[in-house]
Motif scaffolding. Structure first.
Motif, mmCIF file in Angstrom:
data_model
loop_
_atom_site.group_PDB
_atom_site.id
_atom_site.type_symbol
_atom_site.label_atom_id
_atom_site.label_comp_id
_atom_site.label_asym_id
_atom_site.label_seq_id
_atom_site.Cartn_x
_atom_site.Cartn_y
_atom_site.Cartn_z
ATOM 1 N N LEU A 23 0.819 -1.216 0.000
ATOM 2 C CA LEU A 23 0.000 0.000 0.000
ATOM 3 C C LEU A 23 0.849 1.260 0.000
ATOM 4 O O LEU A 23 0.472 2.278 -0.550
ATOM 5 C CB LEU A 23 -0.886 0.007 1.242
ATOM 6 C CG LEU A 23 -2.027 -0.990 1.199
ATOM 7 C CD1 LEU A 23 -2.777 -0.968 2.504
ATOM 8 C CD2 LEU A 23 -2.970 -0.674 0.059
ATOM 9 N N ALA B 101 -4.989 -0.420 8.585
ATOM 10 C CA ALA B 101 -5.576 -1.588 7.905
ATOM 11 C C ALA B 101 -4.701 -2.808 8.120
ATOM 12 O O ALA B 101 -5.183 -3.897 8.425
ATOM 13 C CB ALA B 101 -5.738 -1.282 6.422
ATOM 14 N N LEU B 105 -5.553 -6.258 9.995
ATOM 15 C CA LEU B 105 -5.489 -7.531 9.281
ATOM 16 C C LEU B 105 -4.572 -8.504 9.990
ATOM 17 O O LEU B 105 -4.898 -9.676 10.210
ATOM 18 C CB LEU B 105 -5.005 -7.285 7.849
ATOM 19 C CG LEU B 105 -5.096 -8.503 6.941
ATOM 20 C CD1 LEU B 105 -6.530 -8.978 6.814
ATOM 21 C CD2 LEU B 105 -4.537 -8.178 5.567
ATOM 22 N N GLN B 108 -6.146 -9.846 13.012
ATOM 23 C CA GLN B 108 -7.139 -10.881 12.711
ATOM 24 C C GLN B 108 -6.463 -12.214 12.434
ATOM 25 O O GLN B 108 -6.893 -13.268 12.904
ATOM 26 C CB GLN B 108 -7.970 -10.473 11.490
ATOM 27 C CG GLN B 108 -9.049 -9.490 11.796
ATOM 28 C CD GLN B 108 -9.788 -9.090 10.553
ATOM 29 O OE1 GLN B 108 -9.224 -9.046 9.465
ATOM 30 N NE2 GLN B 108 -11.060 -8.794 10.702
ATOM 31 N N LEU C 629 -5.990 -0.463 -1.346
ATOM 32 C CA LEU C 629 -6.498 -0.255 0.002
ATOM 33 C C LEU C 629 -7.907 -0.810 0.130
ATOM 34 O O LEU C 629 -8.255 -1.440 1.139
ATOM 35 C CB LEU C 629 -6.491 1.240 0.340
ATOM 36 C CG LEU C 629 -6.926 1.531 1.772
ATOM 37 C CD1 LEU C 629 -6.008 0.830 2.765
ATOM 38 C CD2 LEU C 629 -6.923 3.021 2.044
ATOM 39 N N LEU C 632 -7.839 -4.468 0.497
ATOM 40 C CA LEU C 632 -7.389 -4.860 1.824
ATOM 41 C C LEU C 632 -8.478 -4.670 2.852
ATOM 42 O O LEU C 632 -8.731 -5.535 3.701
ATOM 43 C CB LEU C 632 -6.180 -4.011 2.209
ATOM 44 C CG LEU C 632 -5.442 -4.596 3.396
ATOM 45 C CD1 LEU C 632 -4.658 -5.803 2.937
ATOM 46 C CD2 LEU C 632 -4.528 -3.583 4.019
ATOM 47 N N ILE C 633 -9.139 -3.549 2.778
ATOM 48 C CA ILE C 633 -10.206 -3.289 3.753
ATOM 49 C C ILE C 633 -11.324 -4.319 3.566
ATOM 50 O O ILE C 633 -11.892 -4.828 4.546
ATOM 51 C CB ILE C 633 -10.737 -1.861 3.589
ATOM 52 C CG1 ILE C 633 -9.661 -0.878 4.037
ATOM 53 C CG2 ILE C 633 -12.003 -1.675 4.392
ATOM 54 C CD1 ILE C 633 -10.089 0.555 3.956
ATOM 55 N N THR C 636 -10.265 -7.425 5.151
ATOM 56 C CA THR C 636 -10.330 -7.304 6.604
ATOM 57 C C THR C 636 -11.758 -7.489 7.089
ATOM 58 O O THR C 636 -12.027 -8.230 8.052
ATOM 59 C CB THR C 636 -9.839 -5.910 7.024
ATOM 60 O OG1 THR C 636 -8.574 -5.700 6.425
ATOM 61 C CG2 THR C 636 -9.744 -5.815 8.518
#
Lengths: 100, 192, 646
Positions: A23, B101, B105, B108, C629, C632-633, C636
């Motif tokens: 990212l 983020a 992650l 988790q 992003l 990824l979100i 998640t």
């Protein structure tokens, strides 16, 4: 006797670091390297779990992931090269022609 | 505190440090070297977890092929960091968002792993250390996993073809990246 | 032989005629007039014969259940089950015979009258269609089948009034008739809904059995709404003003639809639903009151009219008022009897007027006629017979029926309504009878007698009409002379057979015999006297001392002008109703509702989609970071969802 949490934790952390790198970095090749990092994290998880559960499926899967990673590397870097030929840059911020 | 655990912790720390460097280094060559370091540490961890053959394959494929490709590309493109106008990272809010983020992650995944541990059966200490011996791998690959094995070869063929097609030069384009446009083939100059 | 199974044939033949005629009307070849008109008339004649056979079958049988034929189950939705079924009782017999009989005569007349018209086939198609719809109306055994016929005759009326559709006044008149009818139909529909809601069935027999289920308020509401429908169809106040304009249609149309049959549908409706009206004396009073007022009012307008057909139109409105007085007072037999005799003499009068029009090439102003009895004697004398009948002179048909109505108005008491009402109605009706005699004979004298005021070329061409036209006139004149004998009242020694006949169907109790016979005779004499006085005055005004009408008009100019302009009803209507409606439609409904709201909604939906799309496009920034992003979100969130139970 290695606690099972170890490979899982390290794999998770490697994956997270790799994701962060994907990212955050703007150099296409560095992003690619971070992707490889993520794949390594996954591989480690597989190995660790299969070691614990005494299954052969883990390593087999890891083998396939490596094959796929190799293929992906070839194609991905070819793409980077082609794009560089057009735009003379690997800076991700320059690639927005898909806008709209 | 068996030696296995100590080695495990050592190599784990090395892998994580390497990974952090892959993300953080400015010069892409440094990134590649950090990645190599990470690969080696992870391979060692494979050995510790009873998959030595895979460790070898990891070194050969990842470090020996993929990384070489990456380094080739870096050299070919003569990338250099940093140019003054370019900044390495995205803007600050993006950094924060990405960080969050990824932390979420990672958390988790850790959680998932932790819960998985709880349901995993008790380890069989007496079982042989080495699980993924070549014999065992061969049996699996040519037995249960025969189809994916063959498909993998097709996939690699496709990747080769794709790479060749993608990098074909259109007629009249410069042969080397930094060479001035001229007719016919020319040798690539060394990056200055 | 049992006619029960053949009831459907009665409306079938005219329907076939209409369908075939419609197809034939589409072809390019010039019409064979004798063929087209002949077939159409023959089909109506066949209907008449079937009706006659059915009538004969039930004639000797005394009091029986009506013949009923169910064709098929038409509607079965929820609690509403309606069959397409016909029923034939004594009342239906009268109506079908009148409709098909008089209809047949008018069809024959029209073969001669419409000779040379461009839309000959179309005319007979519409005529047959009308007969079909009218028969559906009278044969229907439930309110819905009757309503189908009701609407059908309204449609045919529109088609036939606007027959000369290229003439704007004719097209407008057709529209006017239809729209005003719709207002009445609104009342009819509400009555149907209310009936179904209250009684659960629309069959006449079914409702008659269950009248005990409903309270008087409901029944009064239903009957008043039904009467609203009658007011529209039968041209009573306040929905009468379409009928004079309807004279734009060809004269056979005026004779058939606007004199003999369609406009009488309202009277039939009241008679058919007598079991409801009997239980709602307020409605009965309303019906009789409105009928009586309309009769008087229309007669006053007829005084000043110059157009022969307009005079007859107002006279029709007036006589319809009489019929409603009859059925309103509960004397259904009297009302229907007058319906029948009126069909005879009014059709006669209209056909006679048509004959005059034909001879004078369309001239209708009676002040431009005169002395025609020498040129067209058959037309003239049959017309006089019709006029005598409508005036109520014995022994012509109108006398018996009109007198019966007057007697019932006087003597029959409605429950809960004071006798003063009876006397008012009687008085007004009597006065109207005199007025009727007066204006009818004014028309007669000015048209057929005296010296001719015709222009020279019209005088040259005036001739008696051909047999196709004069034969029906003669037949109708004969019926006008003897038709009354069907209902000679007891007071004159007759058997009152008409009333007895209808009583077999349960219609109309023989209540009104409270007064002694002497009173009835006295009233009879009174009405004949009034009629004779009317004729005498007409004679004076229009034969002897010709200057009187002009002096009259001069001394009361405002009154004359108002009556001459039909009390300005049309103008008032235009200002109060039509103008605001048009302006509201244009400004509110068109500009606002249609353009802004509906178009806005449709365009707005499109604009909304476009807007939404544009917003979504903003997601596609083309920047890799954003895509990564979001992936990824998403991952998640997905992981979170999976892990949640743990």
């Amino acid at each position: 006797m290695i606690p099972i949490g170890f490979p899982l934790a390290v794999g998770a952390i490697l994956f997270a670091i790799g994701a962060f790198g994907v990212l955050v970095r703007r150099n296409a090749i560095v992003v690619f390297m971070c992707i490889e990092l993520m794949l390594n994290g996954v591989n480690l998880t597989f190995i660790g779990l299969s070691d614990r559960l005494r299954l052969i499926d883990g390593p087999v899967f890891v083998l396939f992931i490596m094959a796929v990673a190799a293929a992906e590397a070839a194609v991905g870097l070819a793409i980077v090269l082609s794009v560089y030929r057009r735009k003379q840059s690997v800076h991700l911020g320059d690639f927005d022609s898909m806008k709209g | 505190m068996t030696p296995a655990i100590v080695l495990c912790v050592l190599f784990a720390a090395g892998a994580i440090a390497g990974g952090a460097n892959v993300v953080a280094q400015r010069n892409p060559v440094n990134n590649a070297i950090a990645l190599l370091f990470t690969f080696i540490c992870v391979a060692s961890l494979y050995i510790l977890h009873g998959a030595p053959m895979l460790a070898m394959i990891q070194i050969i494929v990842y470090a020996g092929a993929i990384l070489i490709l990456v380094v080739f590309t870096i050299m070919l493109l003569a990338l250099r960091e940093p140019e003054a106008a370019l900044t390495r990272f995205w803007t600050f809010p993006q950094k924060i968002a990405s960080l969050l983020a990824c932390i979420v992650l990672g958390g988790q995944l850790l959680y998932l792993g932790w819960r998985a541990v709880a349901v995993a059966p008790a380890a069989d200490v007496a079982a042989a250390r080495e699980l993924a011996s070549p014999a065992a791998l061969g049996r699996a690959l040519f037995g249960h996993y025969l189809l994916p094995f063959e498909m993998a070869s097709v996939l690699l063929l496709a990747a080769i073809l794709g790479a060749v097609v993608l990098t074909r030069r259109p007629k009249g384009a410069p042969t080397a990246v930094n060479a001035p446009p001229d007719e016919g083939p020319s040798t690539p100059e060394a990056p200055s | 032989m049992p006619m029960r199974g053949f009831l459907f044939l009665i409306p079938l033949f005219p329907l076939l005629g209409a369908l075939c005629g419609g197809l034939l009307a589409l072809q390019r070849k010039p019409t064979n007039e004798k063929f087209a008109g002949g077939i159409a008339s023959a089909l109506v004649a066949v209907s008449f014969l079937v009706s006659l056979a059915t009538f004969l079958e039930i004639r000797g049988a005394g009091e029986i259940q009506p013949l009923r034929q169910v064709l098929f189950q038409w509607i079965a939705v929820g609690g509403l089950v309606v069959d397409l079924s016909f029923s034939f009782d004594q009342l239906t017999a009268v109506m079908t015979l009148v409709v098909t009989g008089v209809g047949f005569l008018i069809h024959v007349y029209a073969i001669g009258y419409m000779h040379g018209e461009r839309g000959f086939q179309r005319f007979f198609t519409y005529l047959n269609l009308f007969i079909f719809a009218m028969l559906m109306l009278v044969l229907g055994s439930n309110l819905l089948v009757m309503f189908v016929g009701w609407e059908g005759v309204g449609l045919c009326s529109y088609l036939l009034i606007g027959y000369y559709y290229e003439k704007k006044s004719a097209a407008d008149a057709g529209k006017k008739a239809f729209v005003v009818n719709r207002i009445g139909d609104f009342g009819f529909l509400l009555a149907i809904f209310l009936t179904f809601h209250q009684f659960g069935t629309l069959e006449f027999a079914g409702v008659a059995q269950r009248t005990g289920d409903a309270g008087p308020a409901t029944i009064t509401a239903i009957t008043l709404l039904l009467f609203l429908g009658c007011a529209g169809k039968s041209a009573q106040i306040p929905l009468y003003f379409w009928l004079p304009d309807a004279m734009e249609g060809p004269t056979p149309v005026s004779a058939l639809i606007h004199a003999a049959t369609m406009v009488t549908a309202g009277v039939y409706l009241v008679a058919r639903t007598h079991f409801l009206f009997d239980l709602a004396p307020i409605s009965q009073a309303v019906v009789a009151g409105v009928g009586c007022l309309t009769a008087f009012y229309a007669a006053t307008i007829a005084f000043a009219q110059r157009d022969l057909k307009r005079i007859l139109a107002y006279s029709t409105i007036s006589q319809l008022g009489y019929m409603f007085v009859g059925v309103g007072m509960g004397a259904y037999a009297a009302g229907i009897f007058h319906l029948m005799t009126h069909a005879f003499f009014k059709a006669l009068l209209f056909l006679g007027a048509g004959s005059v029009m034909h001879a004078l090439q369309g001239e209708l102003d009676i002040y431009k006629m005169g002395g025609l009895s020498k040129v067209m004697p058959k037309t003239a004398w049959t017309f006089v017979i019709g006029a005598l009948a409508i005036a109520g002179i014995p022994p012509f048909a109108g006398f018996f029926s009109k007198d019966e109505i007057l007697w019932q108005a006087f003597s029959r008491h409605l429950h809960g309504i004071p006798p003063a009402f009876n006397y008012c109605v009687y008085g007004l009706a009597l006065l109207t009878a005199g007025m009727t005699a007066f204006y009818m004979f004014r028309a007669v004298f000015l048209t057929f007698f005296g010296e001719s005021r015709l222009t020279p070329e019209l005088a040259h061409h005036a001739h008696e009409s051909g047999p196709a036209m004069t034969l029906p006139l003669l037949v109708l004149a004969a019926l006008s002379m003897v038709g009354g004998f069907l209902g000679i009242p007891h007071a004159l020694g007759g058997g009152a057979r008409f009333a007895a006949w209808l009583q077999l169907a349960g219609i109309g109790a023989a209540e009104g015999a409270a007064e002694p016979a002497g009173a009835e005779l006295a009233l009879m004499a009174l009405s004949v006297g009034v009629a004779a006085l009317g004729i005498f005055l007409a004679h004076v005004f229009y034969r002897e001392r010709r200057e009187l009408p002009a002096k009259f008009a001069a001394s009361w100019p405002t009154l004359h002008k108002t009556v001459w302009n039909k009390y300005y009803v049309d103008e008032i209507n235009e200002a109060l109703v039509i103008g605001p409606l048009k302006s509201a439609s244009e400004n509110v409904l068109w500009r606002f509702v249609d353009s802004a709201v509906i178009d806005g909604a449709v365009n707005g939906a499109g604009a909304l989609a476009k807007f939404g799309g544009r917003q979504f496009v903003k997601l596609q920034t083309g920047r890799i970071y954003a895509y990564a992003l979001s992936i990824l979100i998403g991952a998640t969130l997905l992981l979170g969802y999976v892990l949640w139970p743990f």
